[in-house]
Design a protein around this motif. Sequence first.
Motif, PDB file in Angstrom:
ATOM      1  N   UNK A 145       0.815  -1.208   0.000  1.00  0.00           N
ATOM      2  CA  UNK A 145       0.000   0.000   0.000  1.00  0.00           C
ATOM      3  C   UNK A 145       0.858   1.272   0.000  1.00  0.00           C
ATOM      4  N   UNK A 146       2.170   1.096   0.197  1.00  0.00           N
ATOM      5  CA  UNK A 146       3.061   2.249   0.319  1.00  0.00           C
ATOM      6  C   UNK A 146       4.057   2.336  -0.842  1.00  0.00           C
ATOM      7  N   UNK A 147       4.551   1.181  -1.287  1.00  0.00           N
ATOM      8  CA  UNK A 147       5.615   1.144  -2.298  1.00  0.00           C
ATOM      9  C   UNK A 147       5.215   0.326  -3.516  1.00  0.00           C
ATOM     10  N   UNK A 148       5.707   0.739  -4.662  1.00  0.00           N
ATOM     11  CA  UNK A 148       5.504  -0.028  -5.889  1.00  0.00           C
ATOM     12  C   UNK A 148       6.366  -1.289  -5.827  1.00  0.00           C
ATOM     13  N   UNK A 149       5.904  -2.372  -6.446  1.00  0.00           N
ATOM     14  CA  UNK A 149       6.739  -3.581  -6.498  1.00  0.00           C
ATOM     15  C   UNK A 149       8.010  -3.310  -7.304  1.00  0.00           C
ATOM     16  N   UNK A 150       9.040  -4.071  -7.012  1.00  0.00           N
ATOM     17  CA  UNK A 150      10.289  -3.934  -7.767  1.00  0.00           C
ATOM     18  C   UNK A 150      10.027  -4.223  -9.238  1.00  0.00           C
ATOM     19  N   UNK A 151      10.772  -3.580 -10.081  1.00  0.00           N
ATOM     20  CA  UNK A 151      10.662  -3.740 -11.528  1.00  0.00           C
ATOM     21  C   UNK A 151      10.950  -5.201 -11.898  1.00  0.00           C
ATOM     22  N   UNK A 152       9.978  -5.895 -12.518  1.00  0.00           N
ATOM     23  CA  UNK A 152      10.189  -7.310 -12.855  1.00  0.00           C
ATOM     24  C   UNK A 152      11.299  -7.535 -13.880  1.00  0.00           C
ATOM     25  N   UNK A 153      11.701  -6.484 -14.589  1.00  0.00           N
ATOM     26  CA  UNK A 153      12.793  -6.642 -15.559  1.00  0.00           C
ATOM     27  C   UNK A 153      14.159  -6.707 -14.873  1.00  0.00           C
ATOM     28  N   UNK A 154      14.206  -6.370 -13.574  1.00  0.00           N
ATOM     29  CA  UNK A 154      15.459  -6.477 -12.814  1.00  0.00           C
ATOM     30  C   UNK A 154      15.633  -7.936 -12.390  1.00  0.00           C
ATOM     31  N   UNK A 155      16.345  -8.692 -13.190  1.00  0.00           N
ATOM     32  CA  UNK A 155      16.504 -10.118 -12.931  1.00  0.00           C
ATOM     33  C   UNK A 155      17.430 -10.400 -11.750  1.00  0.00           C
ATOM     34  N   UNK A 167      16.318   9.314  -5.305  1.00  0.00           N
ATOM     35  CA  UNK A 167      16.503   8.180  -6.217  1.00  0.00           C
ATOM     36  C   UNK A 167      15.364   7.158  -6.156  1.00  0.00           C
ATOM     37  N   UNK A 168      14.676   7.073  -5.021  1.00  0.00           N
ATOM     38  CA  UNK A 168      13.588   6.102  -4.886  1.00  0.00           C
ATOM     39  C   UNK A 168      12.227   6.736  -4.609  1.00  0.00           C
ATOM     40  N   UNK A 169      12.141   8.057  -4.638  1.00  0.00           N
ATOM     41  CA  UNK A 169      10.874   8.741  -4.342  1.00  0.00           C
ATOM     42  C   UNK A 169       9.767   8.314  -5.309  1.00  0.00           C
ATOM     43  N   UNK A 170      10.128   8.007  -6.540  1.00  0.00           N
ATOM     44  CA  UNK A 170       9.126   7.602  -7.535  1.00  0.00           C
ATOM     45  C   UNK A 170       8.496   6.238  -7.211  1.00  0.00           C
ATOM     46  N   UNK A 171       9.076   5.524  -6.256  1.00  0.00           N
ATOM     47  CA  UNK A 171       8.551   4.215  -5.878  1.00  0.00           C
ATOM     48  C   UNK A 171       7.448   4.295  -4.821  1.00  0.00           C
ATOM     49  N   UNK A 172       7.279   5.473  -4.238  1.00  0.00           N
ATOM     50  CA  UNK A 172       6.186   5.673  -3.283  1.00  0.00           C
ATOM     51  C   UNK A 172       4.867   5.751  -4.045  1.00  0.00           C
ATOM     52  N   UNK A 173       3.870   5.004  -3.604  1.00  0.00           N
ATOM     53  CA  UNK A 173       2.563   5.052  -4.254  1.00  0.00           C
ATOM     54  C   UNK A 173       1.854   6.374  -3.990  1.00  0.00           C
ATOM     55  N   UNK A 174       2.053   6.919  -2.784  1.00  0.00           N
ATOM     56  CA  UNK A 174       1.443   8.186  -2.403  1.00  0.00           C
ATOM     57  C   UNK A 174       2.521   9.033  -1.741  1.00  0.00           C
ATOM     58  N   UNK A 175       3.157   9.910  -2.515  1.00  0.00           N
ATOM     59  CA  UNK A 175       4.213  10.736  -1.914  1.00  0.00           C
ATOM     60  C   UNK A 175       3.707  11.449  -0.657  1.00  0.00           C
ATOM     61  N   UNK A 176       4.534  11.425   0.366  1.00  0.00           N
ATOM     62  CA  UNK A 176       4.181  12.023   1.649  1.00  0.00           C
ATOM     63  C   UNK A 176       5.257  13.021   2.047  1.00  0.00           C
ATOM     64  N   UNK A 177       4.947  13.881   2.994  1.00  0.00           N
ATOM     65  CA  UNK A 177       5.993  14.756   3.518  1.00  0.00           C
ATOM     66  C   UNK A 177       7.119  13.886   4.083  1.00  0.00           C
ATOM     67  N   UNK A 178       8.270  14.465   4.223  1.00  0.00           N
ATOM     68  CA  UNK A 178       9.440  13.717   4.688  1.00  0.00           C
ATOM     69  C   UNK A 178       9.288  13.303   6.141  1.00  0.00           C
ATOM     70  N   UNK A 179       8.617  12.200   6.336  1.00  0.00           N
ATOM     71  CA  UNK A 179       8.462  11.640   7.680  1.00  0.00           C
ATOM     72  C   UNK A 179       8.448  10.124   7.557  1.00  0.00           C
ATOM     73  N   UNK A 180       8.793   9.458   8.636  1.00  0.00           N
ATOM     74  CA  UNK A 180       8.816   8.001   8.628  1.00  0.00           C
ATOM     75  C   UNK A 180       7.395   7.449   8.544  1.00  0.00           C
ATOM     76  N   UNK A 181       7.249   6.369   7.802  1.00  0.00           N
ATOM     77  CA  UNK A 181       5.947   5.729   7.611  1.00  0.00           C
ATOM     78  C   UNK A 181       5.985   4.355   8.284  1.00  0.00           C
ATOM     79  N   UNK A 182       5.083   4.103   9.244  1.00  0.00           N
ATOM     80  CA  UNK A 182       5.032   2.756   9.842  1.00  0.00           C
ATOM     81  C   UNK A 182       4.695   1.740   8.751  1.00  0.00           C
ATOM     82  N   UNK A 183       5.496   0.683   8.674  1.00  0.00           N
ATOM     83  CA  UNK A 183       5.392  -0.246   7.551  1.00  0.00           C
ATOM     84  C   UNK A 183       5.466  -1.693   8.032  1.00  0.00           C
TER      85      UNK A 183
END
Length: 155
Positions: free
Chosen positions: A7-17, A64-80
């Motif tokens: 619900x927070x992060x996109x899955x890793x790119x399947x082309x990354x073998x 470098x990984x901000x685009x992997x967040x499904x819902x960009x949030x302010x710079x704070x820790x997200x319980x995961x």
Amino acid sequence: MALLESKVLKPADPSLLDDNDWPEFLLNNVEILNPKDSSLINLFKADQFLPVTVTGKLEDPGRENAHLLLHPTPHRAIPLEVHNVHRWAYGQYDDKSIAIWARGIAGWFKIKPSRAYKGLFQEMVEALKLLYFAADLHHSNETKNKKTGRRHFSI
């Protein structure tokens, strides 16, 4: 309440073998739980027959990984919560410090333990230090026979 990794992060790119190319995230205040009884468990026990749950606070993934967040949030820790973790990795830096990662569906999560998990984490670090010590000793005592090309090891 912790949010599911999916619900927070996109899955890793399947082309990354090679999963060494997967993104890396930082999780603070980590606890690793046995899903059968929610007790703390050593991550090194996780495998396909005993997947574990990793909980913690996802730190800002940076540019470098901000685009992997499904819902960009302010710079704070997200319980995961990362479920079904059965792969883990470890490494040693040049300064001899040890790092441990758990693999989720979005990438690798570098673990910084909670107070409750610190004892188990320290046991894992000590085990890895022994492993690296033995490997270093093995390599430093390796000799190669110039005539046969065989390698001999002495301890």
